[in-house]
Design a protein around this motif. Structure first.
Motif, mmCIF file in Angstrom:
data_model
loop_
_atom_site.group_PDB
_atom_site.id
_atom_site.type_symbol
_atom_site.label_atom_id
_atom_site.label_comp_id
_atom_site.label_asym_id
_atom_site.label_seq_id
_atom_site.Cartn_x
_atom_site.Cartn_y
_atom_site.Cartn_z
ATOM 1 N N VAL A 91 82.192 16.623 59.990
ATOM 2 C CA VAL A 91 81.707 17.082 58.689
ATOM 3 C C VAL A 91 82.665 18.147 58.179
ATOM 4 O O VAL A 91 83.141 18.974 58.947
ATOM 5 N N VAL A 92 82.955 18.122 56.876
ATOM 6 C CA VAL A 92 83.816 19.138 56.282
ATOM 7 C C VAL A 92 83.063 19.830 55.148
ATOM 8 O O VAL A 92 82.413 19.173 54.346
ATOM 9 N N VAL A 93 83.157 21.168 55.121
ATOM 10 C CA VAL A 93 82.610 21.911 53.987
ATOM 11 C C VAL A 93 83.782 22.493 53.211
ATOM 12 O O VAL A 93 84.714 23.024 53.813
ATOM 13 N N VAL A 94 83.748 22.369 51.897
ATOM 14 C CA VAL A 94 84.753 23.022 51.058
ATOM 15 C C VAL A 94 84.021 24.017 50.155
ATOM 16 O O VAL A 94 83.170 23.635 49.372
ATOM 17 N N ASP A 95 84.343 25.295 50.340
ATOM 18 C CA ASP A 95 83.621 26.363 49.634
ATOM 19 C C ASP A 95 84.626 27.176 48.835
ATOM 20 O O ASP A 95 85.394 27.919 49.415
ATOM 21 N N SER A 96 84.712 27.146 47.569
ATOM 22 C CA SER A 96 83.987 26.287 46.672
ATOM 23 C C SER A 96 84.986 25.439 45.883
ATOM 24 O O SER A 96 86.171 25.762 45.877
ATOM 25 N N ILE A 97 84.518 24.423 45.218
ATOM 26 C CA ILE A 97 85.406 23.526 44.479
ATOM 27 C C ILE A 97 86.145 24.287 43.374
ATOM 28 O O ILE A 97 87.255 23.941 42.993
ATOM 29 N N GLN A 98 85.552 25.372 42.892
ATOM 30 C CA GLN A 98 86.196 26.146 41.822
ATOM 31 C C GLN A 98 87.323 27.041 42.315
ATOM 32 O O GLN A 98 88.019 27.650 41.524
ATOM 33 N N THR A 99 87.482 27.173 43.643
ATOM 34 C CA THR A 99 88.538 28.058 44.136
ATOM 35 C C THR A 99 89.675 27.297 44.808
ATOM 36 O O THR A 99 90.585 27.908 45.343
ATOM 37 N N ILE A 100 89.606 25.977 44.803
ATOM 38 C CA ILE A 100 90.736 25.257 45.392
ATOM 39 C C ILE A 100 91.476 24.469 44.311
ATOM 40 O O ILE A 100 90.914 24.161 43.257
ATOM 41 N N GLY A 101 92.733 24.180 44.593
ATOM 42 C CA GLY A 101 93.532 23.471 43.605
ATOM 43 C C GLY A 101 94.482 22.492 44.271
ATOM 44 O O GLY A 101 94.813 22.641 45.443
#
Ligand code: TYD
Ligand code: MG
Length: 450
Positions: free
Chosen positions: A163-173
């Motif tokens: 499982v992968v969590v990406v926190d948050s979509i607004q801070t990655i590019g």
């Protein structure tokens, strides 16, 4: 190579315009347009790449989706029985509500399963401190403070987490497009790439997304269409209860909800919400009524509090917390016109205890009962609870899931429940008195023995 195309996109609703404009004609927001450069790389529409043939539905081979047990009863329930491998879940909520806590805690509970938590918001040290606060730093949980999508996906390929969590979509590019992190085009592009990766490699992703003041996912309105599941984490930051709802779910129902309690050491699951939501010492207090509500498909007994006081200044105030203010005004008008109470010169405040927001219209009658009780300063019988929607004619309208409501009230030891007249319910082994009432005025007579 195709020529880069410049267009302007509303960061709130995703509407497009050929030039920069001040106010979005679609959603009405001011100053939300951003420049977006796109290079058309996708194949032209209309080119069929796969030769799908129509099949009879009974010929289609389909197995039950496999599910990953998230070790959390409440989360599994909301997901529709666990996380589906290769699915993409958007976890939305206001800043500070506890999204990161929930996501990290869930991964920590997964024990021997290898998991990755990628955060563009906090440093590895901060994440470690948070994990310690949640009491633990398990072996198989990898954390990574990173804002580059490419590097995150590379690590996923290398680590092969379940499982992968990406926190948050607004801070990655992503480096693939030239737009600032957090802009609509970045958010969209990153989500699309994650989705593609998730489907190809069959790795499930939980993506955290912030929500703007209107309650929609900031910018990522568009995201809701991309992902498989949208979970909304909500509640009042000043209270301990948090509700997790599915707003969209390709793999389950959207009517389930999970309830959590925010404590010093993280979120705790609440499996018996009604018992916690009712205060023990309400005996003899006026202005309190207990509503037998249903949120999603879960029955909940909820304490409705009201305060009616003479208005000190010209215009009386009407205010409500956890209950729709317009609906309150409507209910007060019904009270005025159909029951003959004069509340015009009074301030009316309504509050749902515990900081919950209730959308179930079946709490209407309990709201009115609380208002009347406060207005007359007469306490309601504490062993009685109420369910019923109120119509404009002052009638009590039928509610859904009436059996569940009655059983929940019975389970919690209530002696009497007021329900709308004429609804069918199961009377077998019922250990609670069910009073059927068809009009608000009759409920008033019953409750206050007038
Ligand atoms: P957080 O998960 O950072 O919110 P989000 O990611 O949605 O912005 O949590 C924010 C709040 O939760 C923070 O104000 C502190 C509180 N909190 C607790 O009460 N107990 C805890 O164990 C943790 C980790 C946080
Ligand atoms: Mg956070």
């Amino acid at each position: 190579m195709a020529k880069p195309k410049i267009q302007y996109v509303c960061s709130s609703c995703g509407a497009k315009a050929p030039q920069l404009i001040g106010r979005c004609p679609v959603c009405g927001e001011w100053g939300t347009y951003e420049e977006e450069t796109t290079v058309e790389t996708t194949t032209k529409r209309g080119v069929i790449t796969r030769g799908a043939q129509p099949q009879r539905i009974h010929e289609v081979q389909a197995q039950e989706e496999m599910r990953i047990d998230m070790q959390s009863l409440e989360l599994n329930r909301v997901l529709g029985g666990g996380l589906v491998p290769g699915s993409m879940v958007l976890l939305g909520g206001e800043p500070g509500i506890g999204k990161s806590t929930l996501a990290l805690q869930v991964l920590m509970k997964m024990g021997e399963k290898r998991t990755l938590y990628a955060s563009g918001e906090e440093s590895a040290k901060q994440l470690k401190l948070r994990a310690e606060r949640l009491s633990g730093s398990p072996d198989n949980l990898y954390i990574m403070a990173e804002t580059s999508l490419e590097r995150i996906l590379d690590s996923v390929t290398e680590l092969q987490p379940e499982v992968v969590v990406v926190d948050s979509i607004q801070t990655i590019g992503t480096e693939a497009i030239d737009a600032s992190v957090g802009s609509l085009s970045q958010v969209k592009e990153c989500a699309a790439r994650i989705l593609q990766y998730a489907k190809e490699k069959n790795v499930p992703f939980i993506i955290v997304g912030h929500i703007n003041k209107e309650g929609s996912l900031a910018g990522p309105k568009v995201l809701e269409h991309i992902v498989d599941t949208v979970l909304q984490f909500e509640g009042d930051q000043h209270y301990v209860y948090r509700i997790l709802r599915a707003q969209k779910n390709r793999f389950g129902s959207t009517s389930e909800l999970g309830i959590f309690e925010m404590q010093q050491d993280g979120l705790r699951e609440v499996t018996n919400p009604s018992e916690l939501l009712l205060s023990n010492n309400r005996e003899g207090l006026s202005g309190i009524a207990i509503a037998a509500a249903v949120e999603g498909v879960r029955p909940l007994l909820i304490e409705v509090q009201a305060l009616v006081a003479s208005a000190a200044y010209g215009t009386p105030q009407r205010s409500s917390t956890g209950f729709d203010a317009r609906r309150l005004n409507m209910l007060l008008a019904v009270l005025e016109k159909r029951v003959g109470f004069k509340l015009l010169q009074k301030d009316v405040f309504v509050n749902i205890a515990g900081g919950l927001r209730v959308n179930d219209p079946a709490i209407d009658m309990a709201v009115l009962a609380a208002v009347l009780s406060s207005n007359m300063d007469i306490a309601l019988d504490e062993q009685t609870c109420i369910t019923g929607e109120v119509g404009l004619a002052g009638e009590i309208r039928p509610v859904n899931r009436i059996d569940q409501r009655i059983r929940e009230a019975e389970k919690l030891g209530f002696k009497t429940i007021i329900v709308p007249r004429g609804q069918k319910y199961n009377t077998q082994n019922l250990n609670i008195q069910v009073i059927e009432i068809s009009r608000v005025v009759d409920a008033f007579k019953f409750l206050f023995k007038k």
